[in-house]
Every structure is written in structure tokens, then in C-alpha cells.
Scaffold this active site. Sequence first.
Site, PDB file in Angstrom:
ATOM      1  N   PRO A 138       0.796  -1.223   0.000  1.00  0.00           N
ATOM      2  CA  PRO A 138       0.000   0.000   0.000  1.00  0.00           C
ATOM      3  C   PRO A 138       0.831   1.278   0.000  1.00  0.00           C
ATOM      4  O   PRO A 138       1.870   1.361   0.663  1.00  0.00           O
ATOM      5  CB  PRO A 138      -0.826  -0.094   1.286  1.00  0.00           C
ATOM      6  CG  PRO A 138      -0.164  -1.128   2.114  1.00  0.00           C
ATOM      7  CD  PRO A 138       0.532  -2.053   1.166  1.00  0.00           C
ATOM      8  N   ASN A 139       0.329   2.236  -0.744  1.00  0.00           N
ATOM      9  CA  ASN A 139       0.871   3.607  -0.849  1.00  0.00           C
ATOM     10  C   ASN A 139       2.131   3.714  -1.685  1.00  0.00           C
ATOM     11  O   ASN A 139       2.581   4.825  -1.983  1.00  0.00           O
ATOM     12  CB  ASN A 139       1.090   4.236   0.544  1.00  0.00           C
ATOM     13  CG  ASN A 139      -0.210   4.385   1.303  1.00  0.00           C
ATOM     14  OD1 ASN A 139      -1.162   4.935   0.758  1.00  0.00           O
ATOM     15  ND2 ASN A 139      -0.276   3.866   2.505  1.00  0.00           N
ATOM     16  N   ARG A 147       5.763  12.258  -3.124  1.00  0.00           N
ATOM     17  CA  ARG A 147       5.700  12.786  -1.747  1.00  0.00           C
ATOM     18  C   ARG A 147       6.802  12.133  -0.916  1.00  0.00           C
ATOM     19  O   ARG A 147       7.292  11.070  -1.283  1.00  0.00           O
ATOM     20  CB  ARG A 147       4.361  12.403  -1.096  1.00  0.00           C
ATOM     21  CG  ARG A 147       3.200  13.193  -1.619  1.00  0.00           C
ATOM     22  CD  ARG A 147       1.910  12.720  -0.954  1.00  0.00           C
ATOM     23  NE  ARG A 147       0.807  13.575  -1.366  1.00  0.00           N
ATOM     24  CZ  ARG A 147       0.201  13.492  -2.535  1.00  0.00           C
ATOM     25  NH1 ARG A 147       0.573  12.585  -3.415  1.00  0.00           N
ATOM     26  NH2 ARG A 147      -0.780  14.307  -2.835  1.00  0.00           N
ATOM     27  N   TYR A 149      11.573   8.279   1.170  1.00  0.00           N
ATOM     28  CA  TYR A 149      11.395   7.197   0.194  1.00  0.00           C
ATOM     29  C   TYR A 149      12.084   7.433  -1.153  1.00  0.00           C
ATOM     30  O   TYR A 149      11.969   6.606  -2.050  1.00  0.00           O
ATOM     31  CB  TYR A 149       9.901   6.940  -0.023  1.00  0.00           C
ATOM     32  CG  TYR A 149       9.211   6.488   1.249  1.00  0.00           C
ATOM     33  CD1 TYR A 149       9.638   5.341   1.922  1.00  0.00           C
ATOM     34  CD2 TYR A 149       8.149   7.208   1.804  1.00  0.00           C
ATOM     35  CE1 TYR A 149       9.025   4.930   3.101  1.00  0.00           C
ATOM     36  CE2 TYR A 149       7.532   6.810   2.983  1.00  0.00           C
ATOM     37  CZ  TYR A 149       7.976   5.670   3.619  1.00  0.00           C
ATOM     38  OH  TYR A 149       7.376   5.263   4.785  1.00  0.00           O
ATOM     39  N   ASN A 207       7.820  -5.780  -1.149  1.00  0.00           N
ATOM     40  CA  ASN A 207       7.822  -4.679  -0.190  1.00  0.00           C
ATOM     41  C   ASN A 207       6.386  -4.596   0.313  1.00  0.00           C
ATOM     42  O   ASN A 207       5.523  -4.036  -0.373  1.00  0.00           O
ATOM     43  CB  ASN A 207       8.257  -3.362  -0.818  1.00  0.00           C
ATOM     44  CG  ASN A 207       8.289  -2.242   0.217  1.00  0.00           C
ATOM     45  OD1 ASN A 207       7.779  -2.400   1.325  1.00  0.00           O
ATOM     46  ND2 ASN A 207       8.883  -1.117  -0.148  1.00  0.00           N
ATOM     47  N   ALA A 213       3.151  -0.888   4.761  1.00  0.00           N
ATOM     48  CA  ALA A 213       2.686  -0.904   6.157  1.00  0.00           C
ATOM     49  C   ALA A 213       2.140  -2.270   6.574  1.00  0.00           C
ATOM     50  O   ALA A 213       2.099  -2.592   7.773  1.00  0.00           O
ATOM     51  CB  ALA A 213       1.624   0.172   6.340  1.00  0.00           C
ATOM     52  N   ASP A 273       0.534 -15.556   6.552  1.00  0.00           N
ATOM     53  CA  ASP A 273      -0.031 -16.900   6.381  1.00  0.00           C
ATOM     54  C   ASP A 273      -0.024 -17.311   4.907  1.00  0.00           C
ATOM     55  O   ASP A 273       0.213 -18.482   4.584  1.00  0.00           O
ATOM     56  CB  ASP A 273      -1.466 -16.952   6.923  1.00  0.00           C
ATOM     57  CG  ASP A 273      -1.514 -16.956   8.446  1.00  0.00           C
ATOM     58  OD1 ASP A 273      -0.452 -17.099   9.085  1.00  0.00           O
ATOM     59  OD2 ASP A 273      -2.629 -16.805   8.998  1.00  0.00           O
ATOM     60  N   GLU A 326      12.017  -9.999   1.553  1.00  0.00           N
ATOM     61  CA  GLU A 326      11.304  -8.786   1.985  1.00  0.00           C
ATOM     62  C   GLU A 326      12.237  -7.589   1.835  1.00  0.00           C
ATOM     63  O   GLU A 326      13.377  -7.642   2.291  1.00  0.00           O
ATOM     64  CB  GLU A 326      10.917  -8.968   3.459  1.00  0.00           C
ATOM     65  CG  GLU A 326      10.304  -7.744   4.095  1.00  0.00           C
ATOM     66  CD  GLU A 326      10.106  -7.927   5.608  1.00  0.00           C
ATOM     67  OE1 GLU A 326      10.255  -9.052   6.126  1.00  0.00           O
ATOM     68  OE2 GLU A 326       9.831  -6.913   6.269  1.00  0.00           O
ATOM     69  N   HIS A 334      12.667  -3.135   1.987  1.00  0.00           N
ATOM     70  CA  HIS A 334      12.155  -1.826   2.379  1.00  0.00           C
ATOM     71  C   HIS A 334      13.082  -0.742   1.866  1.00  0.00           C
ATOM     72  O   HIS A 334      14.312  -0.882   1.960  1.00  0.00           O
ATOM     73  CB  HIS A 334      12.042  -1.719   3.905  1.00  0.00           C
ATOM     74  CG  HIS A 334      11.092  -2.720   4.464  1.00  0.00           C
ATOM     75  ND1 HIS A 334       9.730  -2.573   4.349  1.00  0.00           N
ATOM     76  CD2 HIS A 334      11.301  -3.899   5.078  1.00  0.00           C
ATOM     77  CE1 HIS A 334       9.140  -3.619   4.888  1.00  0.00           C
ATOM     78  NE2 HIS A 334      10.072  -4.449   5.338  1.00  0.00           N
ATOM     79  N   LEU A 335      12.490   0.320   1.356  1.00  0.00           N
ATOM     80  CA  LEU A 335      13.277   1.472   0.897  1.00  0.00           C
ATOM     81  C   LEU A 335      14.007   2.117   2.073  1.00  0.00           C
ATOM     82  O   LEU A 335      15.201   2.389   2.017  1.00  0.00           O
ATOM     83  CB  LEU A 335      12.338   2.496   0.253  1.00  0.00           C
ATOM     84  CG  LEU A 335      11.642   2.028  -1.026  1.00  0.00           C
ATOM     85  CD1 LEU A 335      10.326   2.767  -1.223  1.00  0.00           C
ATOM     86  CD2 LEU A 335      12.556   2.227  -2.220  1.00  0.00           C
ATOM     87  N   SER A 336      13.252   2.381   3.143  1.00  0.00           N
ATOM     88  CA  SER A 336      13.830   3.041   4.318  1.00  0.00           C
ATOM     89  C   SER A 336      14.388   1.981   5.268  1.00  0.00           C
ATOM     90  O   SER A 336      14.033   0.799   5.176  1.00  0.00           O
ATOM     91  CB  SER A 336      12.741   3.868   5.026  1.00  0.00           C
ATOM     92  OG  SER A 336      11.693   3.020   5.465  1.00  0.00           O
ATOM     93  N   ARG A 387      13.546   3.944  12.433  1.00  0.00           N
ATOM     94  CA  ARG A 387      12.305   4.721  12.443  1.00  0.00           C
ATOM     95  C   ARG A 387      11.462   4.379  13.692  1.00  0.00           C
ATOM     96  O   ARG A 387      11.977   3.841  14.660  1.00  0.00           O
ATOM     97  CB  ARG A 387      11.554   4.471  11.128  1.00  0.00           C
ATOM     98  CG  ARG A 387      12.403   4.878   9.913  1.00  0.00           C
ATOM     99  CD  ARG A 387      11.658   4.728   8.611  1.00  0.00           C
ATOM    100  NE  ARG A 387      10.526   5.628   8.551  1.00  0.00           N
ATOM    101  CZ  ARG A 387       9.540   5.522   7.651  1.00  0.00           C
ATOM    102  NH1 ARG A 387       9.567   4.549   6.750  1.00  0.00           N
ATOM    103  NH2 ARG A 387       8.550   6.371   7.652  1.00  0.00           N
TER     104      ARG A 387
HETATM  105  O1  CA2 Z   1      10.552   1.633   3.690  1.00  0.00           O
HETATM  106  C1  CA2 Z   1       9.664   0.975   3.114  1.00  0.00           C
HETATM  107  O2  CA2 Z   1       9.819   0.513   1.978  1.00  0.00           O
HETATM  108  C2  CA2 Z   1       8.321   0.752   3.811  1.00  0.00           C
HETATM  109  O3  CA2 Z   1       7.867  -0.550   3.473  1.00  0.00           O
HETATM  110  C3  CA2 Z   1       7.384   1.800   3.255  1.00  0.00           C
HETATM  111  C4  CA2 Z   1       6.013   1.799   3.923  1.00  0.00           C
HETATM  112  C5  CA2 Z   1       6.149   1.845   5.446  1.00  0.00           C
HETATM  113  O4  CA2 Z   1       4.870   1.725   6.046  1.00  0.00           O
HETATM  114  C6  CA2 Z   1       7.053   0.752   5.963  1.00  0.00           C
HETATM  115  O5  CA2 Z   1       7.178   0.901   7.361  1.00  0.00           O
HETATM  116  C7  CA2 Z   1       8.417   0.835   5.323  1.00  0.00           C
HETATM  117  C8  CA2 Z   1       5.194   3.008   3.481  1.00  0.00           C
HETATM  118  C9  CA2 Z   1       5.069   3.178   2.013  1.00  0.00           C
HETATM  119  C10 CA2 Z   1       4.499   4.556   1.785  1.00  0.00           C
HETATM  120  O6  CA2 Z   1       4.946   5.013   0.537  1.00  0.00           O
HETATM  121  C11 CA2 Z   1       4.834   6.343   0.294  1.00  0.00           C
HETATM  122  C12 CA2 Z   1       5.488   6.791  -0.815  1.00  0.00           C
HETATM  123  C13 CA2 Z   1       5.445   8.130  -1.110  1.00  0.00           C
HETATM  124  C14 CA2 Z   1       4.723   9.001  -0.317  1.00  0.00           C
HETATM  125  C15 CA2 Z   1       4.061   8.536   0.782  1.00  0.00           C
HETATM  126  C16 CA2 Z   1       4.108   7.200   1.088  1.00  0.00           C
END
Ligand code: CA2
Length: 150
Positions: A12-13, A20, A25, A76, A79, A89, A100, A102-104, A109
Site C-alpha cells: 500500500p501507498n 511525496r 522514500y 515490499n 505498512a 499466512d 522482503e 524496504h526502501l527506508s 524509524r
Molecule cells: O521503507 C519501506 O519501503 C516501507 O515498506 C514503506 C512503507 C512503510 O509503512 C514501511 O514501514 C516501510 C510506506 C510506504 C508509503 O509510501 C509512500 C510513498 C510516497 C509518499 C508517501 C508514502
Amino acid sequence: MDILSILVLHGPNLNLLGTREPDTYGVQTLNDINRLLEAEAQKLAVRLSCLQSNHEGVLVDAIHGAMGQQQGILINPGAYTHTSVALRDAIAAVNLPVVEVHLSNVYKREAFRHHSYIAPVAVGQISGFGADSYLLGLQGLIRYLRQSNS
Ligand code: CA2
């Protein structure tokens, strides 16, 4: 051995990437990341299928759909990493190797990002390298698959 096929899932997102929160990210869009992955996949002679969804059930269905079609999953989970027993599951049920990413760096965090429901059912996790997390994850997954099949 037939060409390896890998499913790439973005949670998601992640469709908002590049529009943004660039400090967290990065500036690359999801299309940029998929293109980087496609280029790497071509070099490594593997086939990729990429999907982004904001819906948990769509991601669960995609994981089920990988059975018999793909040999591994790069994900990825966004959330859902920190909330989704359903994704965990599904991964455990299909018994395919999962990496798995993650960008960050989730461990730098908020505390709620330090726990992953996915990590215990994954081969490994890469966190904190921006778009390179995906590339490193893809390389790791392919090496893992090629070693297991040799
Ligand atoms: O660091 C990552 O890749 C995360 O999976 C990104 C998720 C976050 O909930 C994880 O804790 C770590 C959030 C993705 C949100 O992506 C956005 C991208 C641009 C602007 C806003 C949100």
C-alpha cells in the site's frame, strides 16, 4: 532448467513514490523501480511480473497465484509488514522463497516499524538502501534460487 520467474509485489501507498516524502522514500517513482528491476532481470535471465496494490486481499490472491507459476517472490509489503497476519499466512502457505525489502531503514524509524510479520517466513530482508534495496533483494533471491536448484 526453465527460465526463472519471479513475482514482485509492492504494498500500500507505494504507488505514491516519487510524488511525496522524498526524504524518506527517494525521488524514484514505482515505474522507475520496476524498470530498474526489469533491466536487472534481463541481465540475470529471469522473468518478472510486477504488481502494486493498496488492498491486502489482492496481495494475498497474488501470492496464491504464484503457486506453480513463479519460483520466488520479492515483496515490499509496505505498512502491511507491521500488521498483516494474512500476508504472512499466505507466504507460509505457498511455500515459495520470499525476500522482503524496504526502501527506508525501518529499524531507524518509529518502534512500530521494528516488527515484521513477514520476516519469519522470508528467506531474508533488506532495508534502508532506497531503490537499491529492491535490486539487492532481487539479486539475493536469484542467487538463493540458483543455489537451491544446483
Ligand atoms: O521503507 C519501506 O519501503 C516501507 O515498506 C514503506 C512503507 C512503510 O509503512 C514501511 O514501514 C516501510 C510506506 C510506504 C508509503 O509510501 C509512500 C510513498 C510516497 C509518499 C508517501 C508514502
